[in-house]
Design a protein around this motif. Structure first.
Motif, PDB file in Angstrom:
ATOM      1  N   CYS A   1      -4.302  -7.104  13.150  1.00 54.05           N
ATOM      2  CA  CYS A   1      -5.581  -7.816  13.188  1.00 54.05           C
ATOM      3  C   CYS A   1      -6.750  -6.838  13.374  1.00 54.05           C
ATOM      4  O   CYS A   1      -7.906  -7.200  13.230  1.00 54.05           O
ATOM      5  N   LEU A   2      -6.431  -5.575  13.673  1.00 56.23           N
ATOM      6  CA  LEU A   2      -7.468  -4.553  13.831  1.00 56.23           C
ATOM      7  C   LEU A   2      -7.966  -4.023  12.484  1.00 56.23           C
ATOM      8  O   LEU A   2      -8.970  -3.326  12.414  1.00 56.23           O
ATOM      9  N   ALA A   3      -7.232  -4.352  11.405  1.00 55.35           N
ATOM     10  CA  ALA A   3      -7.653  -3.897  10.073  1.00 55.35           C
ATOM     11  C   ALA A   3      -9.029  -4.478   9.776  1.00 55.35           C
ATOM     12  O   ALA A   3      -9.282  -5.666  10.008  1.00 55.35           O
ATOM     13  N   THR A   4      -9.930  -3.651   9.271  1.00 56.58           N
ATOM     14  CA  THR A   4     -11.311  -4.092   9.042  1.00 56.58           C
ATOM     15  C   THR A   4     -11.398  -5.136   7.939  1.00 56.58           C
ATOM     16  O   THR A   4     -12.335  -5.909   7.885  1.00 56.58           O
ATOM     17  N   THR A   5     -10.426  -5.158   7.047  1.00 63.08           N
ATOM     18  CA  THR A   5     -10.371  -6.197   6.022  1.00 63.08           C
ATOM     19  C   THR A   5      -8.930  -6.658   5.897  1.00 63.08           C
ATOM     20  O   THR A   5      -8.005  -5.884   6.105  1.00 63.08           O
ATOM     21  N   GLN A   6      -8.735  -7.924   5.582  1.00 58.45           N
ATOM     22  CA  GLN A   6      -7.382  -8.433   5.390  1.00 58.45           C
ATOM     23  C   GLN A   6      -6.964  -8.333   3.929  1.00 58.45           C
ATOM     24  O   GLN A   6      -5.889  -8.773   3.552  1.00 58.45           O
ATOM     25  N   ALA A   7      -7.811  -7.748   3.107  1.00 59.18           N
ATOM     26  CA  ALA A   7      -7.484  -7.605   1.688  1.00 59.18           C
ATOM     27  C   ALA A   7      -6.481  -6.480   1.478  1.00 59.18           C
ATOM     28  O   ALA A   7      -6.488  -5.481   2.195  1.00 59.18           O
ATOM     29  N   ILE A   8      -5.597  -6.658   0.498  1.00 60.36           N
ATOM     30  CA  ILE A   8      -4.700  -5.587   0.073  1.00 60.36           C
ATOM     31  C   ILE A   8      -5.493  -4.719  -0.892  1.00 60.36           C
ATOM     32  O   ILE A   8      -6.034  -5.210  -1.886  1.00 60.36           O
ATOM     33  N   ARG A   9      -5.572  -3.422  -0.593  1.00 63.58           N
ATOM     34  CA  ARG A   9      -6.392  -2.526  -1.420  1.00 63.58           C
ATOM     35  C   ARG A   9      -5.582  -1.351  -1.942  1.00 63.58           C
ATOM     36  O   ARG A   9      -4.612  -0.929  -1.310  1.00 63.58           O
ATOM     37  N   ILE A  10      -6.017  -0.839  -3.095  1.00 58.21           N
ATOM     38  CA  ILE A  10      -5.305   0.241  -3.769  1.00 58.21           C
ATOM     39  C   ILE A  10      -6.244   1.390  -4.065  1.00 58.21           C
ATOM     40  O   ILE A  10      -7.356   1.176  -4.566  1.00 58.21           O
ATOM     41  N   SER A  11      -5.799   2.590  -3.746  1.00 54.56           N
ATOM     42  CA  SER A  11      -6.546   3.789  -4.126  1.00 54.56           C
ATOM     43  C   SER A  11      -5.678   4.578  -5.108  1.00 54.56           C
ATOM     44  O   SER A  11      -4.450   4.510  -5.062  1.00 54.56           O
ATOM     45  N   THR A  12      -6.313   5.320  -6.001  1.00 56.96           N
ATOM     46  CA  THR A  12      -5.577   6.119  -6.981  1.00 56.96           C
ATOM     47  C   THR A  12      -5.836   7.596  -6.719  1.00 56.96           C
ATOM     48  O   THR A  12      -6.687   7.957  -5.902  1.00 56.96           O
ATOM     49  N   LYS A  13      -5.111   8.429  -7.434  1.00 61.46           N
ATOM     50  CA  LYS A  13      -5.287   9.876  -7.241  1.00 61.46           C
ATOM     51  C   LYS A  13      -6.687  10.315  -7.647  1.00 61.46           C
ATOM     52  O   LYS A  13      -7.140  11.400  -7.278  1.00 61.46           O
ATOM     53  N   ALA A  14      -7.396   9.458  -8.409  1.00 62.51           N
ATOM     54  CA  ALA A  14      -8.748   9.804  -8.854  1.00 62.51           C
ATOM     55  C   ALA A  14      -9.831   9.291  -7.902  1.00 62.51           C
ATOM     56  O   ALA A  14     -11.017   9.457  -8.155  1.00 62.51           O
ATOM     57  N   THR A  15      -9.420   8.628  -6.797  1.00 61.64           N
ATOM     58  CA  THR A  15     -10.389   8.062  -5.857  1.00 61.64           C
ATOM     59  C   THR A  15     -11.324   9.139  -5.304  1.00 61.64           C
ATOM     60  O   THR A  15     -10.874  10.149  -4.787  1.00 61.64           O
TER      61      THR A  15
END
Length: 204
Positions: A116-130
């Protein structure tokens, strides 16, 4: 570089980016194979991708995305549980595989809120180009209902997951509409992790 090249968003490979919208159909493997994964076909029912779940691989928290010929494209695995116990996120990583099938380099990382400490409850994806931001894509909607989308950091829909009304009785069959230029193999890699997170066809 032409206008069409500007549309292409290769994450795993340029060869999985189409200049037109693509509809892929995802079908679970028979239930006799526990955690067996699923098969992805195009509209003409030709196999585009295959996913081996942990029931086939014999390893928990691990899946392999294969191309239409059965060659491994992506190794997907979750970070160790001991590390996660101290983290507000569960992290899944997709690694490209070399010609001998060995783990090569990380292609993308998916963060699933673990607290519950996560700032967003959304599942997010980063790539090697982030660059200059924490994430490139996020999941909107609820995957188990097969009513969700993968959107970029600007809010553009890259892929829409859904079920045709006449197929509502079957949870073993659904489709994903992929935006022109988007890497279809990457989209299926993300769906593979969502499938596992929610205890569906790839999970033992």
């Amino acid at each position: 570089m032409g206008a069409q090249d500007n549309m292409i968003m290769p994450i795993i490979s340029k060869m999985y980016c189409s200049s037109s919208q693509t509809v892929l159909v995802i079908r679970r493997r028979p239930h006799v194979i526990n955690g067996g994964g699923f098969v992805v076909t195009d509209c003409s029912q030709k196999v585009s991708f295959k996913v081996d779940g942990c029931g086939i691989l014999g390893k928990k928290d691990e899946m392999i995305l294969r191309d239409s010929d059965g060659d491994a494209l992506l190794l997907i695995r979750r970070k160790g549980a001991m590390v996660e116990a101290l983290s507000i996120y569960r992290k899944w990583k997709g690694y490209s595989l070399d010609y001998e099938g060995s783990q090569d380099q990380m292609v993308f990382c998916l963060k699933q809120p673990n607290s519950c400490l996560a700032t967003t409850q959304a599942i997010r994806i980063s790539t090697k180009a982030t660059k200059n931001k924490d994430w490139d894509f996020e999941i909107k909607g609820y995957f188990p209902d097969k009513d969700c989308s993968i959107v970029d950091s600007k809010g553009n829909t890259m892929a829409q997951i859904g079920v045709k009304k006449e197929l509502m009785a079957s949870k073993d069959l659904y489709h994903v509409v992929v935006t022109p230029g988007m890497d279809q193999a990457f989209i299926i890699g993300v769906i593979t992790i969502l499938d596992y997170i929610y205890g569906e066809s790839t999970r033992c």
